[in-house]
Design a protein around this motif. Structure first.
Motif, PDB file in Angstrom:
ATOM      1  N   GLN A 176       0.804  -1.228   0.000  1.00  0.00           N
ATOM      2  CA  GLN A 176       0.000   0.000   0.000  1.00  0.00           C
ATOM      3  C   GLN A 176       0.834   1.275   0.000  1.00  0.00           C
ATOM      4  O   GLN A 176       0.291   2.375   0.068  1.00  0.00           O
ATOM      5  N   CYS A 177       2.156   1.130  -0.033  1.00  0.00           N
ATOM      6  CA  CYS A 177       3.025   2.317  -0.055  1.00  0.00           C
ATOM      7  C   CYS A 177       3.071   2.867  -1.486  1.00  0.00           C
ATOM      8  O   CYS A 177       2.820   2.146  -2.448  1.00  0.00           O
ATOM      9  N   ARG A 178       3.430   4.135  -1.615  1.00  0.00           N
ATOM     10  CA  ARG A 178       3.490   4.754  -2.935  1.00  0.00           C
ATOM     11  C   ARG A 178       4.521   4.055  -3.823  1.00  0.00           C
ATOM     12  O   ARG A 178       4.286   3.818  -4.993  1.00  0.00           O
ATOM     13  N   ASN A 206       9.061  -0.438  -3.924  1.00  0.00           N
ATOM     14  CA  ASN A 206      10.243  -0.891  -3.183  1.00  0.00           C
ATOM     15  C   ASN A 206      10.457  -0.061  -1.918  1.00  0.00           C
ATOM     16  O   ASN A 206      11.575   0.087  -1.445  1.00  0.00           O
ATOM     17  N   CYS A 207       9.389   0.445  -1.344  1.00  0.00           N
ATOM     18  CA  CYS A 207       9.463   1.278  -0.136  1.00  0.00           C
ATOM     19  C   CYS A 207      10.112   0.492   1.005  1.00  0.00           C
ATOM     20  O   CYS A 207       9.791  -0.673   1.231  1.00  0.00           O
ATOM     21  N   ARG A 208      11.017   1.147   1.712  1.00  0.00           N
ATOM     22  CA  ARG A 208      11.658   0.481   2.865  1.00  0.00           C
ATOM     23  C   ARG A 208      11.015   0.927   4.178  1.00  0.00           C
ATOM     24  O   ARG A 208      11.432   0.506   5.251  1.00  0.00           O
ATOM     25  N   HIS A 209      10.047   1.819   4.090  1.00  0.00           N
ATOM     26  CA  HIS A 209       9.299   2.263   5.279  1.00  0.00           C
ATOM     27  C   HIS A 209      10.205   2.961   6.291  1.00  0.00           C
ATOM     28  O   HIS A 209      10.062   2.760   7.500  1.00  0.00           O
ATOM     29  N   LEU A 210      11.151   3.730   5.812  1.00  0.00           N
ATOM     30  CA  LEU A 210      12.066   4.451   6.708  1.00  0.00           C
ATOM     31  C   LEU A 210      11.756   5.946   6.700  1.00  0.00           C
ATOM     32  O   LEU A 210      11.610   6.552   7.756  1.00  0.00           O
ATOM     33  N   GLY A 232       4.510   8.910   1.224  1.00  0.00           N
ATOM     34  CA  GLY A 232       3.415   8.019   0.845  1.00  0.00           C
ATOM     35  C   GLY A 232       3.562   6.608   1.403  1.00  0.00           C
ATOM     36  O   GLY A 232       2.990   5.662   0.859  1.00  0.00           O
ATOM     37  N   CYS A 233       4.311   6.485   2.507  1.00  0.00           N
ATOM     38  CA  CYS A 233       4.529   5.148   3.092  1.00  0.00           C
ATOM     39  C   CYS A 233       3.360   4.793   4.007  1.00  0.00           C
ATOM     40  O   CYS A 233       3.054   5.507   4.962  1.00  0.00           O
ATOM     41  N   ALA A 234       2.722   3.667   3.741  1.00  0.00           N
ATOM     42  CA  ALA A 234       1.550   3.240   4.529  1.00  0.00           C
ATOM     43  C   ALA A 234       1.947   2.858   5.951  1.00  0.00           C
ATOM     44  O   ALA A 234       1.165   3.026   6.898  1.00  0.00           O
ATOM     45  N   ILE A 235       3.160   2.343   6.103  1.00  0.00           N
ATOM     46  CA  ILE A 235       3.591   1.915   7.435  1.00  0.00           C
ATOM     47  C   ILE A 235       3.933   3.122   8.305  1.00  0.00           C
ATOM     48  O   ILE A 235       3.541   3.190   9.478  1.00  0.00           O
ATOM     49  N   LEU A 236       4.618   4.118   7.721  1.00  0.00           N
ATOM     50  CA  LEU A 236       4.906   5.339   8.481  1.00  0.00           C
ATOM     51  C   LEU A 236       3.609   6.046   8.872  1.00  0.00           C
ATOM     52  O   LEU A 236       3.497   6.584   9.982  1.00  0.00           O
TER      53      LEU A 236
HETATM   54 ZN   LIG Z   1       6.487   2.031   3.116  1.00  0.00          ZN
END
Ligand SMILES: [Zn+2]
Ligand SMILES: Nc1nc2c(ncn2[C@@H]2O[C@H](COP(=O)(O)OP(=O)(O)OP(=O)(O)O)[C@@H](O)[C@H]2O)c(=O)[nH]1
Ligand SMILES: [Mg+2]
Length: 294
Positions: free
Chosen positions: A246-248, A251-255, A259-263
């Motif tokens: 669900q991130c933009r 290959n998002c690392r969520h750091l 647009g990061c769904a986890i952040l």
């Molecule tokens: Zn992310």
């Protein structure tokens, strides 16, 4: 003498105590083999009535280990269940708990959290903090080793389980209560004798009378996970799972990506910030290792 099949039940430096149908043998490895863990299944060649040589390490179901850039520390092999033992006293380190859980996930071994010393008043607040872990799917088992170990013993039948965790949480006390023949020295006795702490220094497997085995391990202060890659780290955080994809950026690392769904979930409290910080620290260590390598 022909070869015997056995299981490694204790590791003392370069000596391995191997249990076979024919008794126990104090074994060494041939040459610089290394890499043998408590719980490993091996083939040995006896050299005397109670000594032998490990000829072959049989394939493992799994391996729990720690590693930094310089060392790999094998904790145990062929384990069905890890119990991460915690206690409200001494003050628990949630970061260490998270790393233990990550290591279990990476090794593919189910993990549960034990809260020992339930007789202490400080326990209630610690149990409160662990509600979040229960919500993630980790069983939380509260008990007092010196009073009643039934909540743990009923989960042990027929399995090989290991107790891991910080020093002083009561791992050896729990094993003494569950395996009366174990008679492991715990800190109390030594405090009385004033000879320093009776902290566990070696990993050792004990048989349970109802079948199964329980492994005691030395207390750890840190749990380096240098062997894990980005995918292993990410997969070890169950709360990330519903948001993956669900991130933009694919290959998002969520750091710190936009647009990061986890952040976003960390921001609005659906994911505990403390847990995400643990994730971030593991990612940073991974980057640092890659940087050092170049
Ligand atoms: Zn992310
Ligand atoms: N109040 C209380 N103290 C406990 C309990 N279980 C263990 N302890 C005490 O905690 C201290 C540490 O116990 P150990 O069993 O040696 O701890 P450990 O986890 O094996 O420690 P390391 O071997 O150093 O890793 C001892 O003084 C125990 O008596 C409990 O249920 N309640
Ligand atoms: Mg101990």
């Amino acid at each position: 003498m022909s070869h015997l099949a056995g299981r490694v039940v204790a590791v003392h430096g370069r000596h391995f105590l191997v249990e076979t149908a024919d008794g126990r043998y104090d074994c060494v490895t041939r040459g610089k083999k290394g890499g043998i863990a408590c719980g490993d299944r091996v083939e040995i060649k006896p050299t005397s009535a109670d000594c032998g040589v490990i000829e072959k390490n049989l394939p493992r179901d799994n391996l729990l280990y720690r590693s930094d850039r310089f060392h790999t520390k094998l904790l145990a092999a062929n384990v069905d269940q890890v119990f991460v033992v915690t206690a409200a006293v001494p003050t628990p380190d949630p970061g260490l708990l998270d790393r233990c859980l990550v290591a279990c996930a990476a090794a593919g071994i189910p993990a549960a959290i034990v809260v020992n010393k339930a007789d202490l008043p400080e326990t209630a607040a610690w149990l409160d903090r662990l509600l979040a872990y229960e919500a993630l799917g980790y069983p939380v088992i509260a008990l007092a080793a010196r009073q009643d170990v039934a909540p743990l013993s009923e989960r042990l039948a027929g399995k090989t389980a290991i107790l891991v965790g910080a020093s002083g949480v009561g791992k050896s006390t729990l094993i003494n209560a569950l395996v009366p023949a174990a008679e492991i020295a715990t800190q109390d006795i030594s405090e009385a004798l004033d000879t320093g702490k009776h902290t566990t220094t070696h990993t050792r497997l004990y048989h349970l009378s109802g079948g199964g085995a329980l492994i005691d391990s030395p207390g750890m202060q840190e749990f380096a996970l240098g062997h894990l890659g980005q995918a292993d780290i990410q997969a070890a955080f169950p709360e990330f799972r519903p948001l993956i994809g669900q991130c933009r950026f694919y290959n998002c690392r969520h750091l710190k990506e936009p647009g990061c769904a986890i952040l976003a979930a960390v921001e609005d409290g659906r994911i505990a910030r403390q847990r995400w910080r643990g994730y971030e620290a593991l990612c940073r260590e991974l980057d640092q290792a890659a940087h050092d390598y170049r």
